[in-house]
Scaffold this motif. Structure first.
Motif, PDB file in Angstrom:
ATOM      1  N   VAL A  83       2.995  12.092   0.483  1.00 37.05           N
ATOM      2  CA  VAL A  83       1.746  11.586  -0.097  1.00 37.05           C
ATOM      3  C   VAL A  83       1.912  10.301  -0.905  1.00 37.05           C
ATOM      4  O   VAL A  83       0.936   9.638  -1.238  1.00 37.05           O
ATOM      5  CB  VAL A  83       1.072  12.656  -0.991  1.00 37.05           C
ATOM      6  CG1 VAL A  83       0.671  13.863  -0.175  1.00 37.05           C
ATOM      7  CG2 VAL A  83       1.970  13.050  -2.155  1.00 37.05           C
ATOM      8  N   MET A  84       3.134   9.938  -1.238  1.00 39.94           N
ATOM      9  CA  MET A  84       3.372   8.783  -2.111  1.00 39.94           C
ATOM     10  C   MET A  84       3.018   7.469  -1.422  1.00 39.94           C
ATOM     11  O   MET A  84       2.917   7.394  -0.198  1.00 39.94           O
ATOM     12  CB  MET A  84       4.835   8.741  -2.547  1.00 39.94           C
ATOM     13  CG  MET A  84       5.788   8.354  -1.430  1.00 39.94           C
ATOM     14  SD  MET A  84       7.500   8.297  -1.984  1.00 39.94           S
ATOM     15  CE  MET A  84       8.229   7.334  -0.650  1.00 39.94           C
ATOM     16  N   THR A  85       2.867   6.428  -2.217  1.00 40.98           N
ATOM     17  CA  THR A  85       2.691   5.069  -1.719  1.00 40.98           C
ATOM     18  C   THR A  85       4.071   4.430  -1.671  1.00 40.98           C
ATOM     19  O   THR A  85       4.763   4.353  -2.696  1.00 40.98           O
ATOM     20  CB  THR A  85       1.772   4.260  -2.664  1.00 40.98           C
ATOM     21  OG1 THR A  85       0.508   4.915  -2.726  1.00 40.98           O
ATOM     22  CG2 THR A  85       1.614   2.834  -2.177  1.00 40.98           C
ATOM     23  N   GLY A  86       4.478   3.994  -0.479  1.00 41.31           N
ATOM     24  CA  GLY A  86       5.831   3.459  -0.314  1.00 41.31           C
ATOM     25  C   GLY A  86       5.974   1.991  -0.661  1.00 41.31           C
ATOM     26  O   GLY A  86       7.032   1.547  -1.080  1.00 41.31           O
ATOM     27  N   GLU A  87       4.893   1.220  -0.497  1.00 38.47           N
ATOM     28  CA  GLU A  87       4.942  -0.207  -0.829  1.00 38.47           C
ATOM     29  C   GLU A  87       4.525  -0.370  -2.284  1.00 38.47           C
ATOM     30  O   GLU A  87       3.355  -0.213  -2.625  1.00 38.47           O
ATOM     31  CB  GLU A  87       4.018  -1.002   0.084  1.00 38.47           C
ATOM     32  CG  GLU A  87       4.483  -1.020   1.526  1.00 38.47           C
ATOM     33  CD  GLU A  87       3.586  -1.868   2.407  1.00 38.47           C
ATOM     34  OE1 GLU A  87       2.892  -2.764   1.869  1.00 38.47           O
ATOM     35  OE2 GLU A  87       3.584  -1.622   3.620  1.00 38.47           O
ATOM     36  N   VAL A  88       5.502  -0.678  -3.130  1.00 44.03           N
ATOM     37  CA  VAL A  88       5.273  -0.667  -4.568  1.00 44.03           C
ATOM     38  C   VAL A  88       5.218  -2.083  -5.130  1.00 44.03           C
ATOM     39  O   VAL A  88       6.078  -2.907  -4.824  1.00 44.03           O
ATOM     40  CB  VAL A  88       6.391   0.121  -5.291  1.00 44.03           C
ATOM     41  CG1 VAL A  88       6.072   0.259  -6.772  1.00 44.03           C
ATOM     42  CG2 VAL A  88       6.584   1.484  -4.656  1.00 44.03           C
ATOM     43  N   VAL A  89       4.224  -2.322  -5.953  1.00 44.03           N
ATOM     44  CA  VAL A  89       4.120  -3.572  -6.702  1.00 44.03           C
ATOM     45  C   VAL A  89       4.776  -3.315  -8.056  1.00 44.03           C
ATOM     46  O   VAL A  89       4.438  -2.345  -8.735  1.00 44.03           O
ATOM     47  CB  VAL A  89       2.649  -3.994  -6.888  1.00 44.03           C
ATOM     48  CG1 VAL A  89       2.561  -5.290  -7.676  1.00 44.03           C
ATOM     49  CG2 VAL A  89       1.962  -4.122  -5.537  1.00 44.03           C
TER      50      VAL A  89
END
Length: 198
Positions: A83-89
């Motif tokens: 469920v996580m967001t893989g592209e991180v700012v």
């Protein structure tokens, strides 16, 4: 103002392999809206938010519909990696807060991991920024006075007042000293502008 002055630290992290329910409990217990996700070596692998963790966790309540409720075709996600967001700012400790805000607005995100090299040293969230803006003017005024006396002890004296986060410095004009005082006052978290009154 720099990110290091407003970020939350130490940072709460979750593992990619953590069960979703463990991550839910962790965010709830620490009263945070998102957390960095790390791999087995502790490297940043993503970010997981409350909204990510809510996906698939609830089934429709049969009382809310006159028609029979269908059982979901797929089971809910079991691990954070699903469920996580893989592209991180990300930002660094020395990123200007205005840059962090622009990233949050432009990318429509609530929190940013703060990195020192590859190490996660904090998180900066909209809530952290709001907390700075919510500081009482009296507290900000005292902090500006302390910054001026500690960092510029031999400078001229200014009368300091703060109204809605705007620091007002008054006294005889000293162009060079006023520039230094302006910089020092702006370093106080919660001060949004500095004005010189004559």
């Amino acid at each position: 103002m720099l990110v290091r002055e407003v970020m939350s630290s130490p940072v709460v992290t979750v593992l990619r392999t953590d069960p979703v329910r463990r991550a839910v409990r962790l965010l709830h217990r620490h009263d945070i809206t998102a957390a960095p996700v790390v791999d087995a070596e502790g490297r940043l692998a993503g970010v997981v938010s409350e909204l990510d963790l809510l996906r698939g966790e609830f089934e429709p309540d049969p009382r809310a519909s006159a028609r029979p409720v269908e059982t979901p075709a797929e089971p809910p996600p079991r691990h954070v990696a699903e469920v996580m967001t893989g592209e991180v700012v990300t930002v660094t400790e020395t990123t200007d807060v205005t840059v962090a805000i622009d990233l949050m607005v432009g990318k429509r995100i609530k929190s940013l991991p703060v990195l020192r090299g590859d190490e996660i040293v904090g998180m900066v969230s909209r809530r952290d920024l709001m907390a700075m803006l919510a500081r009482p003017d009296e507290e900000l005024c005292q902090a500006v006075r302390e910054a001026l006396s500690e960092q510029y002890p031999f400078g001229p004296s200014w009368d300091v007042s703060v109204h809605d986060g705007v620091a007002e410095l008054s006294g005889p004009p000293h162009p060079h000293a006023d520039r230094i005082a302006d910089v020092l006052a702006r370093t106080v978290p919660g001060i949004v502008r500095v004005r010189h009154l004559r």
